[in-house]
Design a protein around this motif. Structure first.
Motif: not given
Length: 717
Positions: A499, A501, A507-508, A511-512, A539
């Motif tokens: 996703r 940024r 985003y990893t 992180q998601s 997200i």
């Protein structure tokens, strides 16, 4: 000495000598577009040394791949007797490129038949800086066109590139059926035309035959108009170029560029070089538009497949369970050089026996209509397998066998599929599941967010044995009891992967997941629809893989159930009926409904007592049996026969009440599944299950760990 009447010396030169002295490339091809002659200037222009291209296709002269179709079309046109003029991009042997303006004419035999094609070419790009800058547009246009396969984005980027550097106004019109519709327009400095002057986006466009756009589409070549009249002149337009959008031999529309006094240019007029340049740009735009239209058509087809093959927008009403689901196709943006589109994500909720529910979520490898089609077949297969009421592990094994039989024309092996299959019993709150390489769902209990532990239920993806991985793939299952009000979040990997940024990074997945868990924790006490929306909005950024999401919440209250074990004796039929009658009365059922339900309970219980529990006691094995003892303690002498007591058989009656239906289940230790008999006129029995089949909404039987269950369903109205 030159004598009077002799022809001039130059006239005695061989034709080849004259052609080699020309400052213009000359190429002659036969009817099959093979080169049979090239002059010296052609070798210089196209950047090769010898005659190695003689006998080869004209495309071998370095014509850029995107212009191959144009070259083929011009050859067909000229061989029919026409003439053609246009611009090509040619790649020299040293890797540099040159843009050439070519003019092609037919070569005729004295008999009138066309034997071949003569092509005359010169460099289209002159050396002054103004034209060098303008021609750089081709590179920028190519870069912008490579960024997306979405049609509207493609058209918008073309217009943004041309205005204001090369035009003050740009209009792109495309055919929709037989109608020409304005699809994009852009004006310099944010200027907008007065209402009722030029067509707006989405409106149909009509060009009179004398208009340069109509001429361009008729001739299939760019047309320059320096004498502007009518509404365009009134709006300050001074010069216009119209170029047809032709791809794969089909006219897709027309592109109009205009200069005006709005641009405050020293000389707001186009010239012949600009016309050639716009023609070259239009060719690339047309190819990009055609690719985008093909991509969108395939994407819409796949999306239609997906939406029609997935459950409807509204989840079913289920006892003891709230459900919300979402499906979002991928945005058609470029990811790692690959244009993304709809994939094979899927989910389903399947009503099973006695109010139990099968729930599945999965992801089929691949993209496009083929992945959606495999998904639809897989969903249908799982629904069919689930009706047998097999365990989740058995379902996974059958699905794996099915997947390995799937063939795809563009793949040497069956697809890989990840999925998890759950069976939930709302009365016992037991969740049983088996997994095939899918992500663990989130589990929310009392506001605490974690992951459902698959424990022994982990398994490899379906179809992996067909991908070259050896060994037997085992599918096991596990079960948990969910607390009242627990929330389960099932999702496919598109939700958490890649996703974007705002800073251009991504985003990893970890992180998601953190963002999703935080959103779920905040919305956990809200309804499931709110939770689903919170997850999707957790997200930021566009997804580049499709996403399936299912949110499930268990009921806070206990569901009505009555469960009792009886000895398998004929007298117990009336006891089971009495229990059913008392329970139905306590549940407030109407007398007619309760009476019919009690009748069916009697029939099923009678069938169990007479047949299913009449199982002979296990016999002592003869081979390897221990020696017999004659001690008095080993015999029951009280019965006078010296035989052991028979094994006592039992059956279990379970009654369940839902919002709209009543379920009755009878459990026994016999593994044999019942079937309806065709009873004769003089037969005393054999009509019990037939009666159940006629009066119940549904009925069936399923294996259990220690026997089987026979069940039926009645509506509550």
């Amino acid at each position: 000495m030159k004598h009077w009447g002799e022809p001039p010396f130059e006239a005695q030169l061989p034709p080849e000598t004259v052609l080699n002295q020309m400052e213009m490339a000359v190429i002659v091809c036969d009817r099959f577009s093979n080169v049979i002659y090239i002059n010296a200037f052609a070798k210089k222009l196209f950047g090769f040394g010898g005659s190695e291209f003689i006998g080869q296709s004209v495309l071998s002269l370095g014509i850029a791949e995107e212009d191959h179709e144009q070259a083929t079309e011009l050859a067909k046109h000229v061989l029919k007797g026409g003439v053609w003029e246009g611009t090509f991009c040619n790649l020299r042997d040293d890797g540099t490129s040159v843009y050439t303006r070519a003019h092609a004419v037919p070569l005729r035999h004295p008999s009138g038949a066309i034997d071949g094609v003569a092509i005359f070419a010169r460099e289209a790009l002159r050396s002054n800086q103004r034209e060098q800058d303008r021609y750089g547009l081709l590179e920028r246009i190519g870069t912008r066109l490579a960024g997306s396969l979405e049609l509207e984005v493609t058209l918008r980027q073309v217009a943004e590139t041309l205005v204001p550097q090369f035009a003050d106004h740009v209009f792109i019109d495309l055919f929709t059926g037989d109608k020409l519709v304005r699809r994009a327009s852009r004006h310099t400095d944010g200027w907008a035309p007065p209402p009722g002057t030029w067509a707006e986006n989405g409106e149909q466009v009509h060009y009179p035959s004398e208009h340069q756009a109509a001429k361009a589409m008729q001739r299939r070549d760019a047309v320059l108009e320096d004498t502007v009249t009518g509404v365009s002149a009134e709006l300050g337009v001074t010069s216009m170029i119209a170029a047809p959008l032709v791809a794969r031999g089909e006219l897709l529309g027309v592109m109009n560029l205009a200069l005006s006094h709005l641009g405050r240019r020293p000389d707001p007029h186009y010239d012949g070089f600009d016309r050639d340049l716009v023609g070259a740009i239009a060719g690339r735009v047309a190819l990009a538009v055609d690719n985008a239209m093909l991509f969108e058509e395939e994407r819409e087809t796949a999306l239609a497949f997906q939406k029609h093959l997935l459950p409807g927008e509204t989840p079913p009403r289920l006892d003891g369970l709230q459900i919300a689901w979402r499906y979002e196709p991928a945005k058609p943006i470029e990811s790692h050089g690959i244009q993304t589109q709809v994939g094979g994500d899927w989910y389903d909720v399947i009503p099973l026996s006695a109010g139990r529910v099968g729930i599945v979520i999965g992801d089929v490898e691949g993209r496009g209509a083929m992945a959606a089609a495999v998904m639809g077949q897989l969903r249908a297969a799982l629904r069919a397998f689930a009706q047998d009421d097999k365990s989740p592990a058995d379902i996974m094994r059958k699905l794996d066998e099915w997947v390995r039989t799937v063939t795809q024309p563009d793949r040497p092996r069956p697809p890989l599929v990840s999925c998890t299959y759950f069976i939930y019993d709302a009365w016992s709150r037991e969740l049983t599941f088996a997994n095939a390489g899918h992500d663990q769902p989130l589990l929310v209990v009392n506001g605490n967010v974690g992951e459902l532990d698959f424990n022994d239920a982990r398994g490899a993806m379906l179809g992996i044995r067909s991908s070259g991985v050896g060994g037997e793939i085992m599918f096991n299952e596990d079960s948990v009891v969910l607390s009242p009000g627990s929330t389960l979040v099932l999702y496919t990997d598109g939700l958490i992967e890649r996703r974007p940024r705002d800073d251009g990074t991504f985003y990893t997945p970890e992180q998601s997941k953190t963002l999703i868990e935080n959103a779920v924790a905040v919305a956990a006490r809200r309804d499931v629809e709110t939770v689903a929306n919170a997850i999707f909005n957790a997200i930021p950024g566009d997804i580049d893989d499709d996403v399936a999401l299912v949110v499930i919440r268990t009921a806070a209250e206990e569901l009505p159930v009555e469960d009792r074990i009886f000895p398998a004796e004929p007298i117990m039929v009336s006891e089971a009926r009495r229990l059913a009658a008392e329970t139905f009365a306590a549940w407030g059922m109407h007398d007619d409904q309760a009476e019919m339900a009690c009748l069916l309970v009697s029939e099923v219980v009678t069938n169990v007592v007479l047949h299913a529990t009449n199982v002979p006691s296990p016999k002592r094995a003869l081979v390897g049996a221990p020696e017999l003892s004659f001690d008095e303690d080993d015999w029951d002498l009280g019965n006078g026969l010296g035989r052991p007591e028979p094994v006592k058989q039992e059956f279990r009656l379970r009654l369940r009440k839902g919002n709209d239906a009543l379920w009755v289940e009878v459990f026994d230790p016999d593994l044999r599944l019942p079937r309806i008999r065709n009873a004769g006129e003089t037969d005393e029995g054999g009509r019990g299950l037939y009666l159940v089949d006629q009066l119940a909404t549904r009925w069936g039987s399923r294996p259990t760990a220690d026997g089987k269950a026979v069940w039926f369903e009645l509506p509550l109205t």
